[in-house]
Design an enzyme around this catalytic site. Structure first.
Site, mmCIF file in Angstrom:
data_model
loop_
_atom_site.group_PDB
_atom_site.id
_atom_site.type_symbol
_atom_site.label_atom_id
_atom_site.label_comp_id
_atom_site.label_asym_id
_atom_site.label_seq_id
_atom_site.Cartn_x
_atom_site.Cartn_y
_atom_site.Cartn_z
ATOM 1 N N SER A 91 -35.880 27.136 -56.212
ATOM 2 C CA SER A 91 -36.503 26.258 -57.197
ATOM 3 C C SER A 91 -37.283 25.115 -56.575
ATOM 4 C CB SER A 91 -35.425 25.666 -58.121
ATOM 5 O OG SER A 91 -34.750 26.684 -58.813
ATOM 6 N N HIS A 107 -31.197 23.644 -64.648
ATOM 7 C CA HIS A 107 -30.262 24.588 -64.037
ATOM 8 C C HIS A 107 -28.823 24.065 -64.044
ATOM 9 C CE1 HIS A 107 -33.116 27.620 -62.851
ATOM 10 N NE2 HIS A 107 -33.889 26.719 -62.288
#
Length: 450
Positions: free
Chosen positions: A305, A390
């Site tokens: 990410s 997340h």
């Protein structure tokens, strides 16, 4: 002496052009006002209509009128929704008083009905018409573009969000795998909507859909050809530490025997009108479960990410609320060490050569700063948006990846730093609970940097 015979025609032409612009603007405003009046008449007719067939016809005409409105008249429409289609304060007060005096089911129902804005029922009736769901999503997109600095529209936005969150509940959504044999119109949308790592044409897309890659999207029954959100996954032998190898369109596909890790490396929303509607968190979990059924040898589900707010946070002084004194001191020392290494010019860190040549103490200082940014500051409302997504989704902060993204965007936003979040399917709920209570689930390695 000036030649007035030359100046006079030029001045006259300017005045004529100004007059023409004035009358065109006035005509545009008058036309927009007339269209808005017609649209509002349709809204009232739709709310008062009892017949199903007539309601559908009125709703279809209403949607067409809204689409034809000039942009300034669209703003006026949302203002009128706020002013003219809100609950009646006197009726709400009377119902509330009745319920307070006798809190039975009948009075509660009357209060609920009185407090619901008529515009919610208006949107429900529009939704019943063919294509109505997509039209309401498009209306909300237009509304979101006008929200800034317009607090009077917040209640209208709340109604749109409330209804769309119900209609786009994950229970109504269909998960589909997208591959190279999917319709060209769908593949074109992947290229257009990819928001994290740009797809560089058809060859790039083809590589991202090879056997060691997966792409999944959510669809709604009322928008069967329109992906709502999609996620791209790389099947790998180990947790990745850099994005370039994953999106290298010249790379060779890996054999299935090497598939041990599923790495989610990009997730993109396709419908701006669904902003704020929870889709991505359910998508990742559903895809992980789907992959586990298809490929039982997969043992690790993680992300690779970006950290879009990291560089901005460091430039602003790397502040983190609520730190114990010793940790605050370590954070301040790391910030000072990195600033000294670049001579106070953080912009130097946007250059790949500078990042590669950082001395070890400065590289460690950057790692520590990133650990604080994600492992402590993420719980704040202004924490990194990708981290909050997340972590709230039940992932664990697992590993930092220096030099993970040396693209222009990666160097500008995070000085090349990326991060892996781990999705342990058996512990997602407990990790989510930790985040809700202000604590980040993280690996021992990252916790040791705090």
């Amino acid at each position: 002496m000036p030649d007035e015979s030359v100046d006079a025609p030029q001045e006259g032409a300017k005045k004529l052009a100004a007059a023409r612009r004035f009358f065109e603007s006035a005509a545009h405003s008058i036309n927009g006002a007339r269209q808005l009046r017609g649209l509002l008449i349709d809204c009232r007719r739709l709310l008062s209509e009892r017949g199903e067939a007539n309601s559908v016809a009125i709703a279809r005409g209403l949607v067409a009128r809204f689409g034809a409105l000039p942009e300034d008249a669209q703003a006026g429409f949302f203002e009128r929704l706020s002013r003219d289609f809100s609950p009646d304060p006197k009726a709400v007060l009377a119902s509330a008083q009745a319920y307070a005096e006798r809190p039975d089911a009948a009075n509660l129902q009357r209060l609920t009905q009185a407090a619901e804005p008529p515009r919610q029922e208006l949107l429900r009736r529009i939704n019943r018409s063919p294509g109505g769901t997509g039209s309401i999503v498009a209306m909300r997109r237009a509304l979101l573009q006008r929200l800034r600095g317009r607090p009077e529209l917040q209640a209208v936005e709340a109604d749109f969000l409330h209804l769309l969150s119900s209609w786009f509940n994950p229970g109504f959504l269909r998960l589909e795998r997208v591959d190279w044999n999917s319709p060209a119109q769908l593949l074109e949308q992947l290229i257009r909507h990819e928001a994290v790592h740009q797809i560089d044409g058809w060859d790039d897309l083809r590589r991202r859909l090879q056997p060691d890659r997966r792409c999944f999207a959510f669809f709604h029954p009322q928008l069967p050809r329109e992906p709502l959100i999609f996620v791209e996954v790389a099947l790998l032998p180990a947790m990745p530490g850099a994005i370039a190898p994953l999106i290298d369109k010249a790379s060779e596909p890996l054999p299935p025997g090497q598939f041990k890790v599923a790495a989610f490396y990009s997730i993109s929303n396709c419908q701006p009108g669904l902003k704020g509607v929870s889709l991505g968190n359910f998508l990742i979990k559903r895809v992980a479960e789907e992959l586990q059924r298809e490929l039982p040898q997969l043992k690790t589900f993680c992300t690779l990410s970006p950290i879009p707010g990291f560089a901005r946070w460091v430039r602003a002084g790397a502040q983190a609320q609520g730190l114990p004194k010793a940790r605050a001191q370590r954070l301040a020392e790391a910030h000072a060490a990195l600033r000294e290494a670049v001579g106070g010019e953080f912009d130097k860190l946007t250059h790949a050569a500078t990042l590669r040549a950082l001395p070890e103490p400065a590289a460690q200082a950057m790692l520590r700063l990133a650990a604080y940014y994600l492992g402590w500051h993420a719980v704040q409302a202004d924490g990194d948006p990708v981290a909050r997504f997340h972590l709230d989704n039940g992932a664990r902060l697992e590993r930092l990846d220096p030099l993970g993204d040396l693209s222009d965007k990666g160097r500008r936003q995070s000085w090349g730093m990326m991060v892996n979040y781990l999705y342990d399917l058996g512990r997602i709920e407990s990790h989510h609970e930790k985040f809700v209570h202000g604590e980040v689930a993280q690996s021992r390695l990252l916790a040791s940097l705090l």
